[in-house]
Design an enzyme around this catalytic site. Sequence first.
Site, mmCIF file in Angstrom:
data_model
loop_
_atom_site.group_PDB
_atom_site.id
_atom_site.type_symbol
_atom_site.label_atom_id
_atom_site.label_comp_id
_atom_site.label_asym_id
_atom_site.label_seq_id
_atom_site.Cartn_x
_atom_site.Cartn_y
_atom_site.Cartn_z
ATOM 1 N N VAL A 11 7.672 1.049 48.441
ATOM 2 C CA VAL A 11 8.237 -0.275 48.140
ATOM 3 C C VAL A 11 9.541 -0.482 48.916
ATOM 4 O O VAL A 11 9.725 -1.494 49.594
ATOM 5 C CB VAL A 11 8.474 -0.434 46.612
ATOM 6 N N LEU A 261 -13.266 -7.850 43.073
ATOM 7 C CA LEU A 261 -14.611 -7.780 42.492
ATOM 8 C C LEU A 261 -15.481 -6.836 43.316
ATOM 9 O O LEU A 261 -16.689 -7.008 43.374
ATOM 10 C CB LEU A 261 -15.229 -9.184 42.449
ATOM 11 N N CYS A 271 -0.199 3.066 41.202
ATOM 12 C CA CYS A 271 0.206 1.904 40.388
ATOM 13 C C CYS A 271 -0.732 1.615 39.218
ATOM 14 O O CYS A 271 -0.326 1.698 38.061
ATOM 15 C CB CYS A 271 0.329 0.672 41.275
HETATM 16 C C1 UGA Z 1 -1.433 -2.661 43.401
HETATM 17 C C2 UGA Z 1 -1.381 -4.196 43.302
HETATM 18 O O1 UGA Z 1 -2.528 -4.760 43.931
HETATM 19 C C3 UGA Z 1 -0.099 -4.740 43.968
HETATM 20 O O2 UGA Z 1 -0.022 -6.141 43.764
HETATM 21 C C4 UGA Z 1 1.116 -4.067 43.316
HETATM 22 O O3 UGA Z 1 2.327 -4.487 43.933
HETATM 23 C C5 UGA Z 1 0.984 -2.558 43.466
HETATM 24 O O4 UGA Z 1 -0.240 -2.115 42.832
HETATM 25 C C6 UGA Z 1 2.172 -1.927 42.780
HETATM 26 O O5 UGA Z 1 2.274 -2.041 41.553
HETATM 27 O O6 UGA Z 1 3.081 -1.434 43.474
HETATM 28 P P1 UGA Z 1 -2.067 -0.904 45.326
HETATM 29 O O7 UGA Z 1 -1.937 0.140 44.274
HETATM 30 O O8 UGA Z 1 -1.411 -0.714 46.638
HETATM 31 O O9 UGA Z 1 -1.536 -2.330 44.776
HETATM 32 O O10 UGA Z 1 -3.620 -1.059 45.612
HETATM 33 P P2 UGA Z 1 -4.780 -2.133 45.354
HETATM 34 O O11 UGA Z 1 -5.125 -2.764 46.630
HETATM 35 O O12 UGA Z 1 -4.451 -3.027 44.238
HETATM 36 O O13 UGA Z 1 -5.979 -1.144 44.955
HETATM 37 C C7 UGA Z 1 -5.877 -0.297 43.793
HETATM 38 C C8 UGA Z 1 -7.151 0.474 43.581
HETATM 39 O O14 UGA Z 1 -8.211 -0.397 43.182
HETATM 40 C C9 UGA Z 1 -7.696 1.210 44.810
HETATM 41 O O15 UGA Z 1 -8.162 2.486 44.425
HETATM 42 C C10 UGA Z 1 -8.835 0.336 45.317
HETATM 43 O O16 UGA Z 1 -9.813 1.029 46.035
HETATM 44 C C11 UGA Z 1 -9.367 -0.203 43.999
HETATM 45 N N1 UGA Z 1 -10.070 -1.492 44.129
HETATM 46 C C12 UGA Z 1 -9.409 -2.614 44.514
HETATM 47 C C13 UGA Z 1 -11.423 -1.558 43.812
HETATM 48 O O17 UGA Z 1 -12.063 -0.541 43.449
HETATM 49 N N2 UGA Z 1 -12.058 -2.767 43.895
HETATM 50 C C14 UGA Z 1 -11.418 -3.900 44.277
HETATM 51 O O18 UGA Z 1 -12.072 -4.975 44.318
HETATM 52 C C15 UGA Z 1 -10.065 -3.821 44.597
#
Ligand code: UGA
Length: 449
Positions: A11, A261, A271
């Site tokens: 961050v 989705l 996070c």
């Molecule tokens: C998340 C939030 O999206 C950010 O808005 C927030 O700022 C951040 O946490 C934080 O709190 O600092 P991040 O952890 O970087 O961001 O990752 P994401 O892109 O949200 O993905 C999280 C997890 O969900 C990953 O393992 C990803 O593969 C999974 N995911 C995401 C899915 O399985 N399906 C999806 O459709 C989207």
Amino acid sequence: MKIAIIGTGYVGLPTGVGLAELGHQVVCIDRELSKIEKLRQGVVTLYEDGLAELLTKNMASGNISFTTSMADGVKDAAVVIIAVGTPPHPVTHEADLRYIYAAACELAPLLDHYTVVANKSTVPVGTGDMVENLIVKTNHQAQCDVISLPEFLREGFAVHDFFCPDRIIIGANSERASKVIMDMYRPLLERNTDNAGKCATTVLLVSRRSSETIKYAANSFLATKIHFINEMADFCEKTGADIGEVAQGMGLDRRIGDSFLTPGPGFGGSCFPKDTMALDFMARQNNVELKLVRATIEGNRSRMEKMADTIISSLEHIEHPVVGVLGLAFKNGTDDCRVSPAMQIIEYLLCKTPKVRLKVFDPKAMDNARLIFQEKGVTDRISFCESMSDVAYDADVLAVLTEWNEFRQFDLNAAYKNMRHHQIIDCRNLFNPHQARAAGFSYKGIGVH
Ligand code: UGA
């Protein structure tokens, strides 16, 4: 405007570089000398698309500098941003605030002019009050406002998200502080305003406690959305429907939206798992039951085991099985392996099948993964491959665990020739099932047939 940022992690560093690019004078502060030395040489300490270039540019223009000294860093700063880690407590899962308090204690005696102390770390509701009390207790003369300024950057897309945020939430109980933060973001809002005067970024001013809650609520909602689509994928598997088509059909409803989705092996990273558990902990402390959040946490935990069990059952009757693994990072676009579903699946696999050997590849996360495997003492059963095609040699099963786009280019025909048995378990639905079967593989995706 002079801005100091405490913490140079996923961050702090992109935020610092982004604010420097907006024209501010930024000083990034970190206790770790080795990190600061690298950053001073223009070496980024984490992988983020586009960050290295922006860092070099802003170092050359003198807009950003790095120090280990809090006193030097915060001198004359109008805003001090706290962006340190809040890891989960290993037993209770509540957010561990020791780094926040340490930063506040060190900062307090240095506040010799009006300063906005903006907290960007994800912190439990009420932390702003505690930080304020701590500062006032340590330094009666301190003139400052403590505000909540939650961060919504995604790892891997942090540079993009910094410059194009949907919203900026300012949780301040003081008008003076809100004005300073508005000034800080003014150049960004101007960049995002079109000729008709419409700004793509909404600024929302709320109370400090609401702001702290928004961060947890947003992350938990997104995590729940992923959990929901994962459950729907299980449903589709049994009913003959296709989760890709179902998600598309749902997402076209603007009230639902098409993002988050995509089914997979469960959400990971530093996070969602941490923040859902911390929210659940806070709710229980306040005698509130968040059943939906609990179901999401528990469902996500068992999902990774379910994925690993699918891989394990594909190894039955193979005496010395070899699994080729595509992907180690918790998602695409990052080198971060913390709480990665891929790493958890691998760990479970190694624990449950003593004879299994793994061949692994990730485009960015090899170094971080190697360190974690070394710490766990399991490197003797893992071969670290140079390229994605290498994982196929002598493998019995290919497991796709991270949604890297380049894996879509994987040469299935070549892999078929090099593998001993021909099975694909695609936990990210990256391959086309028909093409995989046409190449001779037995293919299993998530919620597809
Ligand atoms: C998340 C939030 O999206 C950010 O808005 C927030 O700022 C951040 O946490 C934080 O709190 O600092 P991040 O952890 O970087 O961001 O990752 P994401 O892109 O949200 O993905 C999280 C997890 O969900 C990953 O393992 C990803 O593969 C999974 N995911 C995401 C899915 O399985 N399906 C999806 O459709 C989207």
